[in-house]
Design a protein around this motif. Sequence first.
Motif, mmCIF file in Angstrom:
data_model
loop_
_atom_site.group_PDB
_atom_site.id
_atom_site.type_symbol
_atom_site.label_atom_id
_atom_site.label_comp_id
_atom_site.label_asym_id
_atom_site.label_seq_id
_atom_site.Cartn_x
_atom_site.Cartn_y
_atom_site.Cartn_z
ATOM 1 N N ASN A 287 0.849 -1.191 0.000
ATOM 2 C CA ASN A 287 0.000 0.000 0.000
ATOM 3 C C ASN A 287 0.888 1.245 0.000
ATOM 4 O O ASN A 287 1.768 1.377 0.844
ATOM 5 C CB ASN A 287 -0.925 0.044 1.208
ATOM 6 N N PRO A 288 0.658 2.183 -0.950
ATOM 7 C CA PRO A 288 1.540 3.337 -1.099
ATOM 8 C C PRO A 288 1.161 4.550 -0.274
ATOM 9 O O PRO A 288 1.852 5.561 -0.334
ATOM 10 C CB PRO A 288 1.398 3.660 -2.584
ATOM 11 N N GLY A 289 0.062 4.508 0.468
ATOM 12 C CA GLY A 289 -0.278 5.648 1.307
ATOM 13 C C GLY A 289 -1.388 6.509 0.772
ATOM 14 O O GLY A 289 -2.277 6.069 0.072
ATOM 15 N N GLY A 290 -1.320 7.773 1.078
ATOM 16 C CA GLY A 290 -2.357 8.743 0.735
ATOM 17 C C GLY A 290 -2.875 9.441 1.989
ATOM 18 O O GLY A 290 -2.221 10.331 2.489
ATOM 19 N N LEU B 203 0.074 -12.831 6.996
ATOM 20 C CA LEU B 203 0.230 -11.674 6.118
ATOM 21 C C LEU B 203 1.671 -11.196 6.063
ATOM 22 O O LEU B 203 2.324 -11.011 7.089
ATOM 23 C CB LEU B 203 -0.638 -10.518 6.622
ATOM 24 N N SER B 204 2.154 -10.971 4.844
ATOM 25 C CA SER B 204 3.364 -10.182 4.611
ATOM 26 C C SER B 204 2.908 -8.888 3.934
ATOM 27 O O SER B 204 2.161 -8.919 2.950
ATOM 28 C CB SER B 204 4.354 -10.934 3.717
ATOM 29 N N PHE B 205 3.379 -7.763 4.451
ATOM 30 C CA PHE B 205 2.822 -6.466 4.033
ATOM 31 C C PHE B 205 3.903 -5.399 4.098
ATOM 32 O O PHE B 205 4.736 -5.387 5.013
ATOM 33 C CB PHE B 205 1.672 -6.082 4.960
ATOM 34 N N ALA B 206 3.882 -4.502 3.113
ATOM 35 C CA ALA B 206 4.731 -3.309 3.134
ATOM 36 C C ALA B 206 3.841 -2.099 2.921
ATOM 37 O O ALA B 206 3.183 -1.980 1.884
ATOM 38 C CB ALA B 206 5.809 -3.383 2.058
ATOM 39 N N GLY B 207 3.814 -1.209 3.905
ATOM 40 C CA GLY B 207 2.979 -0.016 3.834
ATOM 41 C C GLY B 207 3.824 1.232 3.937
ATOM 42 O O GLY B 207 4.772 1.304 4.731
ATOM 43 N N PHE B 208 3.484 2.218 3.132
ATOM 44 C CA PHE B 208 4.228 3.470 3.067
ATOM 45 C C PHE B 208 3.317 4.623 3.473
ATOM 46 O O PHE B 208 2.154 4.673 3.072
ATOM 47 C CB PHE B 208 4.763 3.700 1.651
ATOM 48 N N VAL C 128 5.789 -7.517 8.590
ATOM 49 C CA VAL C 128 5.187 -6.226 8.232
ATOM 50 C C VAL C 128 6.269 -5.155 8.252
ATOM 51 O O VAL C 128 6.964 -4.963 9.260
ATOM 52 C CB VAL C 128 4.054 -5.845 9.205
ATOM 53 N N ILE C 129 6.418 -4.477 7.115
ATOM 54 C CA ILE C 129 7.315 -3.328 6.992
ATOM 55 C C ILE C 129 6.473 -2.072 6.890
ATOM 56 O O ILE C 129 5.525 -2.019 6.093
ATOM 57 C CB ILE C 129 8.208 -3.464 5.743
ATOM 58 N N ILE C 130 6.795 -1.057 7.698
ATOM 59 C CA ILE C 130 6.083 0.217 7.611
ATOM 60 C C ILE C 130 7.109 1.339 7.503
ATOM 61 O O ILE C 130 7.986 1.482 8.338
ATOM 62 C CB ILE C 130 5.107 0.419 8.801
ATOM 63 N N ASP C 131 6.972 2.145 6.466
ATOM 64 C CA ASP C 131 8.000 3.105 6.047
ATOM 65 C C ASP C 131 7.365 4.480 5.882
ATOM 66 O O ASP C 131 6.427 4.640 5.091
ATOM 67 C CB ASP C 131 8.606 2.614 4.723
ATOM 68 N N GLY C 132 7.889 5.502 6.611
ATOM 69 C CA GLY C 132 7.285 6.827 6.576
ATOM 70 C C GLY C 132 6.088 6.876 7.514
ATOM 71 O O GLY C 132 4.961 7.091 7.086
ATOM 72 N N ASN C 133 6.342 6.723 8.808
ATOM 73 C CA ASN C 133 5.293 6.344 9.746
ATOM 74 C C ASN C 133 4.470 7.489 10.309
ATOM 75 O O ASN C 133 4.987 8.578 10.587
ATOM 76 C CB ASN C 133 5.923 5.583 10.920
ATOM 77 N N VAL C 134 3.197 7.192 10.504
ATOM 78 C CA VAL C 134 2.307 8.061 11.259
ATOM 79 C C VAL C 134 2.492 7.749 12.744
ATOM 80 O O VAL C 134 3.105 6.757 13.120
ATOM 81 C CB VAL C 134 0.837 7.852 10.857
ATOM 82 N N ASP C 135 1.947 8.629 13.587
ATOM 83 C CA ASP C 135 1.801 8.341 15.013
ATOM 84 C C ASP C 135 0.371 7.841 15.188
ATOM 85 O O ASP C 135 -0.568 8.629 15.189
ATOM 86 C CB ASP C 135 2.040 9.609 15.832
ATOM 87 N N PRO C 136 0.159 6.527 15.299
ATOM 88 C CA PRO C 136 -1.213 6.007 15.257
ATOM 89 C C PRO C 136 -2.083 6.493 16.411
ATOM 90 O O PRO C 136 -3.253 6.842 16.193
ATOM 91 C CB PRO C 136 -1.022 4.489 15.287
#
Length: 535
Positions: free
Chosen positions: A101-104, A214-219, A240-248
């Motif tokens: 998922n590329p974000g938005g 699940l294997s997942f990469a989210g930006f 799970v890789i998460i790149d360019g993170n929000v503060d959830p």
Amino acid sequence: MSRITSLALAVASAFALVAGTTAAASAAPDPGAAAAEARVDPVAWAPCNPDPSKPDPGIYDCAVYPVPLDYAHPSGEKIGIAMMRRRAGDPAKRIGSLFLNPGGPGGSGYLWATTTRFEPEVQARFDLIGFDPRGVGLSNPLKCFGTDEEANGVFDRLTGVPVTKAEIDGTLAATRDYTDACDRNAGPLIEHMSTENVVRDLDRMRRGVGDRQLSFAGFSYGTLIGATYANMYPDKVRAVIIDGNVDPNLRLHDGLEYDRQRANGFELALDEYLKRCEAAGAPRCAFGAGDTRAKFDAIRDHLRTSPVTLPNGTQVTLSSFTSQVANALYAQSRQAPLATSLQALDDVLRQQKAPSLAVPKNAADADPLAVTVPAALREAPADTPYSADDSYYGVNCQDKPYPSNPRAFVNAARSWERDAPTFGRYQAFDAPACATWPAPARDVERYTGPWNRRTATPVMVIGNLYDPATQYTFAQRMQRQLGSAVLVSVDVIEHCAVGRSKELNKLVTSYLVGRQVPAPGQLLKPDAEAFPPVA
């Protein structure tokens, strides 16, 4: 955009699924294994060509996967999620699927099956699966207008960085007309756009492709999808890789404060950019002669009171200028060109203040600063195409709680720009639509925590030291909030890092393929410099 459009025409008949009737928000999700493994239909893949204008490489499949509109009524009306798969290059050693998922929010992930961000070993061992989340792109796009003419009649009245009373009042009035149009035209999907629903869809897709975990990469915003999945379905996480993170936690509990801190993140990135430009000097950085901070501030402050008319007749406004500076901070490759444009604009301003001077020969280099970047791209990576839908607000206004009084954003702008003089007002006027959104956060089902459920494999969190859109502090908080996670850092001014550092990509490959968790505390370098030496 043309590639998406072509493919959409080729498979148009597959997108006949439509949203159904409105339903009340359902209860909080049950993350237990029994609920997660309820039977779903398998994904019905069919061969497709990502770019019909070129020969078919013969390695891609596409599908439209039906998911419930409302998970409180899972056997009710369905909507379709558009998916594309790049088959694993080495089927004999295939591990499973890697969802992307590329974000938005609102970034189209459909063509991310074609991404080259990952090393060849990842492409060999995984089916890469891109998808448009619900309401985005080819997945039943959330639309507030019937025609472009209707939309332009509203959007043309918006000012990205309004300063005067007339600009502010006109922007708030147009924003109210926008949300009224959404209320009339968007249909029942507008009540079911939260990240929680996206994560439920993702888990159904995981089961639909036959993966046990699940294997997942989210930006960018995709990091919230990854974090939410890890907490709703912790026993279903493989990697799970998460790149360019929000503060959830902050994002889901205080939208206005989250946005204030985002403005500060842009400001930190800009300040570092100007320092590095000055240190590189001209000609490596075209804007690097003299005091870059003073020159930049003088341009910005001039634009607060009047636009700059360029020799070709176009105008650089405060809105176009701010959006282009923000846009360039997203990608290191844009930062040297930004310096060229800034220096040209500085030269034009000096000539206009002293008309006896000749028009600078580099004046045309300032032209890009006269073009406003669409606000909905602010969180999307550089190669995410804009889609003509309203999912950006559809997701943000459901996830992030905001005041219901639009004037709160006016007060915020006045306050924030004291600490963030370039981006405070810009960021404050990103979300007034959420004040009058037809399905706001307080009225819908959304996941707000907890964030500390443990996963067997720690989540790999990636943060750039000077990420403008999701400042480095957010990545640090994400790592701390998650039940098991490790943070890898990259010293670069850019939004997201995978694919920009060979050192990082080696760690990513080891993590995805062998679930080798990186050692904590690593600080890596990007492959390229923003201002390389001049040959």
